[in-house]
Design an enzyme around this catalytic site. Structure first.
Site, PDB file in Angstrom:
ATOM      1  N   LYS A  55       0.868  -1.194   0.000  1.00  0.00           N
ATOM      2  CA  LYS A  55       0.000   0.000   0.000  1.00  0.00           C
ATOM      3  C   LYS A  55       0.893   1.227   0.000  1.00  0.00           C
ATOM      4  O   LYS A  55       2.028   1.165   0.485  1.00  0.00           O
ATOM      5  CB  LYS A  55      -0.870   0.021   1.264  1.00  0.00           C
ATOM      6  CG  LYS A  55      -2.112   0.874   1.126  1.00  0.00           C
ATOM      7  CD  LYS A  55      -3.244   0.097   0.479  1.00  0.00           C
ATOM      8  CE  LYS A  55      -4.440   0.939   0.171  1.00  0.00           C
ATOM      9  NZ  LYS A  55      -5.562   0.100  -0.287  1.00  0.00           N
ATOM     10  N   ASP A  75      -7.056   4.189  -4.536  1.00  0.00           N
ATOM     11  CA  ASP A  75      -7.713   4.046  -3.233  1.00  0.00           C
ATOM     12  C   ASP A  75      -8.328   5.433  -2.986  1.00  0.00           C
ATOM     13  O   ASP A  75      -8.589   6.167  -3.953  1.00  0.00           O
ATOM     14  CB  ASP A  75      -6.699   3.646  -2.141  1.00  0.00           C
ATOM     15  CG  ASP A  75      -7.380   3.171  -0.848  1.00  0.00           C
ATOM     16  OD1 ASP A  75      -7.816   2.017  -0.787  1.00  0.00           O
ATOM     17  OD2 ASP A  75      -7.500   3.972   0.100  1.00  0.00           O
TER      18      ASP A  75
HETATM   19  P1  NDP Z   1     -12.991   7.616  -2.934  1.00  0.00           P
HETATM   20  O1  NDP Z   1     -11.922   8.616  -2.748  1.00  0.00           O
HETATM   21  O2  NDP Z   1     -13.516   7.368  -4.309  1.00  0.00           O
HETATM   22  O3  NDP Z   1     -14.228   7.926  -1.996  1.00  0.00           O
HETATM   23  C1  NDP Z   1     -14.076   8.013  -0.629  1.00  0.00           C
HETATM   24  C2  NDP Z   1     -15.396   8.425  -0.006  1.00  0.00           C
HETATM   25  O4  NDP Z   1     -15.302   8.310   1.408  1.00  0.00           O
HETATM   26  C3  NDP Z   1     -15.739   9.874  -0.278  1.00  0.00           C
HETATM   27  O5  NDP Z   1     -17.132  10.032  -0.281  1.00  0.00           O
HETATM   28  C4  NDP Z   1     -15.093  10.588   0.901  1.00  0.00           C
HETATM   29  O6  NDP Z   1     -15.657  11.851   1.224  1.00  0.00           O
HETATM   30  C5  NDP Z   1     -15.373   9.599   2.028  1.00  0.00           C
HETATM   31  N1  NDP Z   1     -14.331   9.725   3.034  1.00  0.00           N
HETATM   32  C6  NDP Z   1     -13.008   9.511   2.882  1.00  0.00           C
HETATM   33  N2  NDP Z   1     -12.338   9.755   4.016  1.00  0.00           N
HETATM   34  C7  NDP Z   1     -13.257  10.132   4.906  1.00  0.00           C
HETATM   35  C8  NDP Z   1     -13.204  10.502   6.263  1.00  0.00           C
HETATM   36  N3  NDP Z   1     -12.036  10.538   6.923  1.00  0.00           N
HETATM   37  N4  NDP Z   1     -14.381  10.813   6.900  1.00  0.00           N
HETATM   38  C9  NDP Z   1     -15.555  10.786   6.226  1.00  0.00           C
HETATM   39  N5  NDP Z   1     -15.675  10.438   4.918  1.00  0.00           N
HETATM   40  C10 NDP Z   1     -14.548  10.112   4.289  1.00  0.00           C
HETATM   41  O7  NDP Z   1     -12.389   6.248  -2.320  1.00  0.00           O
HETATM   42  P2  NDP Z   1     -12.878   4.753  -2.556  1.00  0.00           P
HETATM   43  O8  NDP Z   1     -14.345   4.697  -2.762  1.00  0.00           O
HETATM   44  O9  NDP Z   1     -11.971   4.150  -3.561  1.00  0.00           O
HETATM   45  O10 NDP Z   1     -12.499   4.096  -1.154  1.00  0.00           O
HETATM   46  C11 NDP Z   1     -13.416   4.028  -0.070  1.00  0.00           C
HETATM   47  C12 NDP Z   1     -12.973   2.933   0.891  1.00  0.00           C
HETATM   48  O11 NDP Z   1     -12.949   1.682   0.200  1.00  0.00           O
HETATM   49  C13 NDP Z   1     -11.572   3.100   1.489  1.00  0.00           C
HETATM   50  O12 NDP Z   1     -11.567   2.544   2.784  1.00  0.00           O
HETATM   51  C14 NDP Z   1     -10.710   2.236   0.577  1.00  0.00           C
HETATM   52  O13 NDP Z   1      -9.538   1.821   1.219  1.00  0.00           O
HETATM   53  C15 NDP Z   1     -11.660   1.082   0.325  1.00  0.00           C
HETATM   54  N6  NDP Z   1     -11.392   0.267  -0.856  1.00  0.00           N
HETATM   55  C16 NDP Z   1     -11.271   0.826  -2.085  1.00  0.00           C
HETATM   56  C17 NDP Z   1     -11.050   0.015  -3.189  1.00  0.00           C
HETATM   57  C18 NDP Z   1     -10.985   0.554  -4.565  1.00  0.00           C
HETATM   58  O14 NDP Z   1     -10.839  -0.241  -5.493  1.00  0.00           O
HETATM   59  N7  NDP Z   1     -11.095   1.841  -4.797  1.00  0.00           N
HETATM   60  C19 NDP Z   1     -10.899  -1.454  -3.046  1.00  0.00           C
HETATM   61  C20 NDP Z   1     -11.125  -1.936  -1.708  1.00  0.00           C
HETATM   62  C21 NDP Z   1     -11.348  -1.099  -0.659  1.00  0.00           C
HETATM   63  P3  NDP Z   1     -14.819  13.197   0.871  1.00  0.00           P
HETATM   64  O15 NDP Z   1     -14.807  13.251  -0.620  1.00  0.00           O
HETATM   65  O16 NDP Z   1     -15.569  14.288   1.522  1.00  0.00           O
HETATM   66  O17 NDP Z   1     -13.443  12.988   1.461  1.00  0.00           O
HETATM   67  O1  2IT Z   2      -7.925  -1.691  -0.784  1.00  0.00           O
HETATM   68  C1  2IT Z   2      -7.874  -2.183  -1.924  1.00  0.00           C
HETATM   69  O2  2IT Z   2      -7.996  -3.397  -2.120  1.00  0.00           O
HETATM   70  C2  2IT Z   2      -7.659  -1.267  -3.056  1.00  0.00           C
HETATM   71  N1  2IT Z   2      -7.604  -0.051  -2.867  1.00  0.00           N
HETATM   72  C3  2IT Z   2      -7.488  -1.828  -4.440  1.00  0.00           C
HETATM   73  C4  2IT Z   2      -6.058  -2.240  -4.661  1.00  0.00           C
HETATM   74  C5  2IT Z   2      -5.715  -2.670  -6.059  1.00  0.00           C
HETATM   75  O3  2IT Z   2      -4.537  -2.964  -6.255  1.00  0.00           O
HETATM   76  O4  2IT Z   2      -6.572  -2.727  -6.940  1.00  0.00           O
END
Ligand code: NDP
Ligand code: 2IT
Length: 451
Positions: A124, A164
């Site tokens: 990461k 992420d």
């Molecule tokens: P994005 O940046 O696309 O979206 C994040 C969302 O969560 C936004 O709505 C953001 O609001 C909100 N958010 C982030 N930080 C905070 C905080 N500290 N408090 C309140 N709201 C918050 O990220 P993803 O959708 O990609 O990721 C979301 C979660 O999913 C994370 O935990 C990530 O690690 C996990 N994840 C992502 C994967 C991926 O493929 N993208 C795969 C597996 C897990 P704002 O815009 O206001 O910050």
């Molecule tokens: O938390 C996760 O699994 C991710 N943000 C996706 C990682 C990836 O390599 O696609």
């Protein structure tokens, strides 16, 4: 936790006392491994190694804003474990990023990637850079500066980053462009790329779709389904948007979404038209979720409160909850609110959104609960499929990738479910996922000699 495992945990805390998120992630895994270590006592040596990253890289990221002012951020890559494949995992750009958060995420990723069944190790990275309010030109300059150091540490067979929080298609594009220029090669060194330059169909949708496929399998064990179910979703980014879409595909009714400023509750349900409005708001206009309440009738917006932080979103009454924003967004009290509201299943879309107290509340109340390392593995699994397509120098259709993703999620569910049963903890997806993810890495580590 038995005494030997406890001593491993104590040494983790003693070594890095200021890394609470990392401690939390390690404790949850170590708590589960007892029965697996009773079968294979020599695996304790693997555990001792697994709590220490193979390599941590930290670097300076200087960049100029549009007014000509210099900013200096911190960049990181935590290369946690490569026993079963190249390091693989996302990059997070958020002001909260520090080594504790990236080590927790990298540690989780090792188990998650193992569960996908694909040959990927765990890593990461990211930066404390805040992309919010920054122009495209500023984001580009930041990404180029970040990659001007990171490029020498990654590679298609070495370490393959992806997105992420705060890192989506735009950022991956800028990062990939800079890598290609510096390395003077076009390889699948990043995933989540745009379709015209080596990206995979379904990768943007994959985490959210996979999450709902997993939750569907959980519900099926109790003879239930998403059809007619009311679902609370948090976040409004990549994971939340496509979880919402798949819930709609399966006949459910999503009623909430959030961002860091608060959440919206739409009693009529977020339908496809409203969801595409949210996607435009978040992905193109980069606006705030509050605007949804200003744009659609009968919608409540509740601002998020600073400490003491009770995330009111979770008082929503419904059948399912899909936390998809960030770590520790559901504490014990919030979990109780969900239980009182009649929740049947909680599946983590974000990484570690539920505190240990919240998980305990769900498990004690017989709520189906899936840890993110199992239920959100669809994103990285499809990244693995993107790597395969890049290596083959070909691309698969939307249907092919979606079928493979669905099969992987069904298989992760089966593996976690059956492993929990085999070790005498039926229905405990936390134990099942941790043990199943661990065993593959442990056997590989022993076979290769602990290095
Ligand atoms: P994005 O940046 O696309 O979206 C994040 C969302 O969560 C936004 O709505 C953001 O609001 C909100 N958010 C982030 N930080 C905070 C905080 N500290 N408090 C309140 N709201 C918050 O990220 P993803 O959708 O990609 O990721 C979301 C979660 O999913 C994370 O935990 C990530 O690690 C996990 N994840 C992502 C994967 C991926 O493929 N993208 C795969 C597996 C897990 P704002 O815009 O206001 O910050
Ligand atoms: O938390 C996760 O699994 C991710 N943000 C996706 C990682 C990836 O390599 O696609």
């Amino acid at each position: 936790m038995n005494n030997v495992i406890k001593s491993v945990y104590d040494s983790v805390i003693a070594r890095d006392p200021d890394q609470p998120e990392f401690h939390q992630a390690v404790e949850e895994v170590l708590d589960s491994l007892g029965p697996a270590l009773e079968d294979n006592p020599s695996h304790i040596d693997v555990v001792k190694g697994m709590v220490e990253p193979e390599r941590v890289i930290q670097f300076r990221v200087p960049w100029y804003d549009d007014d000509g002012q210099l900013h200096v951020n911190r960049g990181f890559r935590v290369q946690f474990n490569s026993a079963i494949g190249p390091y693989k995992g996302g990059l997070r750009f958020h002001p909260s990023v520090n080594l504790s958060i990236l080590k927790f995420l990298g540690f989780e990723q090792v188990f998650k990637n193992s569960l996908t069944g694909l040959p990927m190790g765990g890593g990461k990275g990211g930066s404390d850079f805040d992309p919010k309010g920054r122009s495209d030109a500023e984001v580009k300059r930041f990404c180029q500066s970040f990659m001007s150091e990171l490029w020498r540490h990654i590679g298609a067979d070495l370490d393959v980053p992806a997105g992420d929080i705060g890192v989506g298609g735009r950022e991956i594009g800028f990062l990939f462009g800079m890598y290609r220029k510096l390395a003077n090669e076009f390889t699948g060194v990043l995933t989540g790329k745009g379709l015209p330059y080596g990206g995979s169909l379904i990768r943007p949708e994959a985490t959210g779709y996979g999450l709902v496929y997993f939750a569907r399998e959980m519900l099926a064990t109790k003879g239930k389904s998403f059809d007619g179910a009311t679902v609370a979703i948090s976040g409004s980014g990549n994971v939340a948007q496509f979880a919402c879409e798949k819930v709609l595909d399966l006949g459910g009714r999503p009623v909430t979404m959030s961002d860091s400023s608060g959440y919206i509750f739409d009693a009529k349900g977020i339908d496809r038209e409203k969801l595409s409005w949210i996607m435009d708001l978040k992905n193109n206009r980069r606006g705030r979720i509050k605007e949804y309440a200003e744009n659609f009738d009968g919608v409540e917006f509740t601002e998020s409160k600073p400490e003491p932080n009770l995330n009111q979103l979770w008082r929503t009454q419904g059948d399912g909850a899909l936390p998809g924003a960030t770590q520790n967004e559901i504490n014990g009290n919030e979990a109780k609110m969900l239980v009182d509201g009649g929740v049947i299943a909680v599946a983590e879309g974000a990484n570690m959104p539920c505190t240990p107290e919240a998980v305990e509340v769900f498990q004690k109340n017989g709520i189906l609960f899936a840890p993110g390392k199992a239920s959100n593995a669809g994103g990285v699994a499809t990244s693995g499929l993107e790597m395969s397509q890049n290596s083959l120098r070909m691309s698969w259709t939307r249907e092919e990738v979606d079928q493979k993703l669905e099969a992987i999620m069904v298989n992760i569910h089966k593996n976690a479910f059956e492993t929990a049963e085999r070790y005498g903890m039926p229905g405990d997806y936390v134990a099942g996922a941790n043990i199943a993810g661990f065993l593959k890495v442990a056997e590989s580590t022993m076979a290769q000699g602990i290095l």
